[in-house]
Motif scaffolding. Structure first.
Motif, PDB file in Angstrom:
ATOM      1  N   THR A  55      -0.127   1.088  -2.551  1.00  0.00           N
ATOM      2  CA  THR A  55       0.641   0.272  -1.595  1.00  0.00           C
ATOM      3  C   THR A  55       0.017   0.340  -0.206  1.00  0.00           C
ATOM      4  N   SER A  56      -0.683   1.427   0.066  1.00  0.00           N
ATOM      5  CA  SER A  56      -1.309   1.571   1.389  1.00  0.00           C
ATOM      6  C   SER A  56      -2.425   0.552   1.623  1.00  0.00           C
ATOM      7  N   ILE A  57      -3.102   0.154   0.558  1.00  0.00           N
ATOM      8  CA  ILE A  57      -4.199  -0.815   0.739  1.00  0.00           C
ATOM      9  C   ILE A  57      -3.703  -2.261   0.625  1.00  0.00           C
ATOM     10  N   CYS A  58      -2.403  -2.424   0.306  1.00  0.00           N
ATOM     11  CA  CYS A  58      -1.844  -3.778   0.169  1.00  0.00           C
ATOM     12  C   CYS A  58      -1.149  -4.193   1.466  1.00  0.00           C
ATOM     13  N   PRO A  76      -3.512 -12.421   0.898  1.00  0.00           N
ATOM     14  CA  PRO A  76      -2.866 -11.110   0.951  1.00  0.00           C
ATOM     15  C   PRO A  76      -2.902 -10.387  -0.398  1.00  0.00           C
ATOM     16  N   LEU A  77      -2.985  -9.073  -0.309  1.00  0.00           N
ATOM     17  CA  LEU A  77      -2.977  -8.213  -1.483  1.00  0.00           C
ATOM     18  C   LEU A  77      -1.532  -7.753  -1.713  1.00  0.00           C
ATOM     19  N   VAL A  78      -0.986  -8.038  -2.893  1.00  0.00           N
ATOM     20  CA  VAL A  78       0.426  -7.780  -3.194  1.00  0.00           C
ATOM     21  C   VAL A  78       0.551  -6.656  -4.220  1.00  0.00           C
ATOM     22  N   HIS A  79       1.235  -5.601  -3.850  1.00  0.00           N
ATOM     23  CA  HIS A  79       1.517  -4.517  -4.796  1.00  0.00           C
ATOM     24  C   HIS A  79       2.792  -4.863  -5.564  1.00  0.00           C
ATOM     25  N   ASN A  80       2.687  -4.917  -6.882  1.00  0.00           N
ATOM     26  CA  ASN A  80       3.823  -5.249  -7.732  1.00  0.00           C
ATOM     27  C   ASN A  80       4.201  -4.074  -8.623  1.00  0.00           C
ATOM     28  N   ILE A  99      -1.956  -6.464  -7.375  1.00  0.00           N
ATOM     29  CA  ILE A  99      -2.267  -5.162  -7.987  1.00  0.00           C
ATOM     30  C   ILE A  99      -0.966  -4.640  -8.587  1.00  0.00           C
ATOM     31  N   MET A 100      -1.057  -4.100  -9.785  1.00  0.00           N
ATOM     32  CA  MET A 100       0.101  -3.531 -10.432  1.00  0.00           C
ATOM     33  C   MET A 100      -0.100  -2.022 -10.561  1.00  0.00           C
ATOM     34  N   SER A 101       0.929  -1.280 -10.200  1.00  0.00           N
ATOM     35  CA  SER A 101       0.893   0.169 -10.343  1.00  0.00           C
ATOM     36  C   SER A 101       2.307   0.687 -10.211  1.00  0.00           C
TER      37      SER A 101
END
Lengths: 273, 273, 273
Positions: C52-55, C14-18, C40-42
């Motif tokens: 966040t949409s792609i995570c 899974p791709l995690v937005h932090n 991914i950090m943003s």
């Protein structure tokens, strides 16, 4: 001699407020923890006064400035002053840019500092920029060496007197001075310069020592310099084949974690001038 | 062949200005130090022009953007161009968000870049976004492999020609191309992808190589890619039972610390197409 | 029992937005990678909705707040809610400053959270601040211990019910509760508290577990807590003479890198109350 300084850090577990750069912040946090103290990081102007109020002291490091963090530094510093907390300034890169120089000078003017800790270039920038005369320090070279030691000690004491703060100049030889006395410290290793942030780590560690030893800040600052240098020596002894600066960074913090006051006295290599 | 490129870094100790993300910035600083160069980080718009002026080159990495850091990137880049400094762009996440794509394209348009270094997706985003035709790269797959190598090399050369810059595409196979030639490099290990920031580290390292080797930027960029890949191989050889990606990160930086020009040539696994 | 939770993380990557603090962000990224997921950090408001949409989910950590990152948290959280993504809140320092407390409460009010993970003080702040009565939690002490375990479990379940979210309280004993059930977990070691960011790392790791196991979030959250605790135990077993908290940090992440679902079940030390 320095034993009780370290013992006090472990016994009192001081809480250190750090407004510091994003490059080395993790190592600063871990070395403060390694010594038995606790770090909190906060630079947002609206957050810093509350945070600094619950801490015992403030470590201001200007390594990566932002407009809002500069405001945070000033607000946190003023609140710390009101509360009688220890405040340390690490003027990273003062002299390298107008913003850094101006910010360091502003902080030194607006906030009562207990210690200013930097390398010789940064401290000279503070000395030259804030005074009307360049006399005393015009002759100080860019490195403290055995050859210019007396001059450098005189410079450090003079500046400590003028700014009414402890001055800590770190490099191959470290000086920690107030207006009367100067610790000349020869701990550490040259390989520490190949790690980013050993200076920043020292500033965080030193703030913990200052909070835990309010009765003798000169000695507390010197104890922190010796601890960091001793950690550099101990960490290097543990280096294995193929290891380099990144592992050395870990081994230095690990050495603080395993250090106690007696080791500090055993490793201490200093004179008082 | 690449020996002198690394020797020049160690001899000249170039100062590298990095405007980079807060995730991997510490490792970027330590790998630059490991190679014998020096890092400075600064992204505040009011600070960057002064800082970049005292450096030899600029590494722009868009991994975590802020509005003010974007302005910092543009101001630093323009000042670097005026001074004739090397500028490298690492378009992290271009294609993943509008802000990242737009920022990467803006920088590529506003600033004369010496190298753009990214993975194939990021480089394709630069290629598609900035041009009116999608022709040449429409067929380039999402990974450079032995099967699509010729196509990928042609794409890299074409883009290098169109943008008048060196293009470095890193992945399982690395390509470093100008309009005429392309280094195809097979150093490195797949486990490097399990560490955050090996790409960011390479961009910082590469900027140091570019500054120290202004006479042949293509070769300097290739040398940096080979150094990073070799460090991945050497670091892995030192891995012990129970170690994983966090220790591997240290071992890679350590390998750069212990590397010299002769080792670089011994490890180099490349062809020139 | 928890095996499939970890297997799902490795299988699904899974791709995690932090949106997380700059102190421990690198370790958060590396532990997510160690588990086979991707970080991914943003935090820039203009970037977060795209990212966040792609995570698959969002990890919000308020450890170092900035005005713009607070806006980023709210925008990312709302977009995640619209997309039905997992959202976790780590209310670092809630209770320590007005800004942190207010921000944590705002996020808990504005965004549908799947898990709130913090220490007992932070969770109590959430409980007291957001409700009109202080009844249920007034008696909860500042540490979950064998003596006050039943009370603490009741508090966690009650709060989980009131806020309609999983509550994870970590400390010497860890509690992971929904309104009906509470995992009481005794993995981990006290030395983990001497490393900055083990809590932040757990929040990142837990978000990956939640994304990969949408059908049972309570169990997924408990599995992540057990994985982190087991990694603390395994990492400590690998510690060598002279090593301390900095190396321990690496060894914990390394342990996650080398862990699989079967090990998780073998190490799990828990009961379900």
């Amino acid at each position: 001699m320095f034993k009780e300084c370290f013992d006090n850090v472990r016994d009192k577990s001081p809480l250190v407020h750090n407004i510091t750069n994003y490059v080395t912040v993790n190592d600063v946090a871990n070395i403060i923890l390694a010594a038995g103290a606790s770090p909190i990081m906060s630079d947002e102007p609206e957050d810093v006064e509350d945070i600094t109020s619950i801490c015992g002291g403030l470590n201001i490091n200007i390594g990566t400035l932002h407009k809002s963090s500069i405001e945070g530094m000033l607000r946190a510093g003023k609140r710390s002053n009101e509360l009688g907390h220890v405040v340390l300034l690490d003027p990273v890169g003062a002299g390298a840019s107008k913003l850094r120089t101006d910010t360091a000078l502003d902080i030194a003017k607006e906030i009562k500092l207990d210690v200013i800790r930097g390398n010789i270039s940064e401290i000279k920038t503070i000395a030259n920029g804030s005074g009307s005369t360049k006399g005393v320090d015009a002759d100080v070279a860019d490195k403290v060496s055995e050859e210019n030691l007396n001059e450098a000690v005189a410079f450090a004491k003079e500046l400590a007197k003028r700014l009414d703060t402890v001055i800590a100049i770190t490099g191959p030889i470290d000086l920690v001075a107030d207006s009367e006395q100067c610790y000349v410290i020869r701990n550490g290793r040259k390989e520490m310069a190949s790690i980013t942030g050993t200076g920043c780590q020292l500033s965080g560690l030193m703030t913990a020592f200052l909070i835990a030893n309010p009765e003798d800040k000169l000695k507390a600052a010197a104890a922190a310099v010796i601890a960091m240098g001793a950690a550099g020596e101990i960490g290097w002894e543990h280096m294995k084949d193929g290891e380099g600066n990144s592992t050395y960074r870990n081994r230095i913090i690990d050495a603080i974690y395993n250090m106690d006051g007696e080791m500090l006295d055993r490793y201490a290599d200093y004179e008082l001038l």
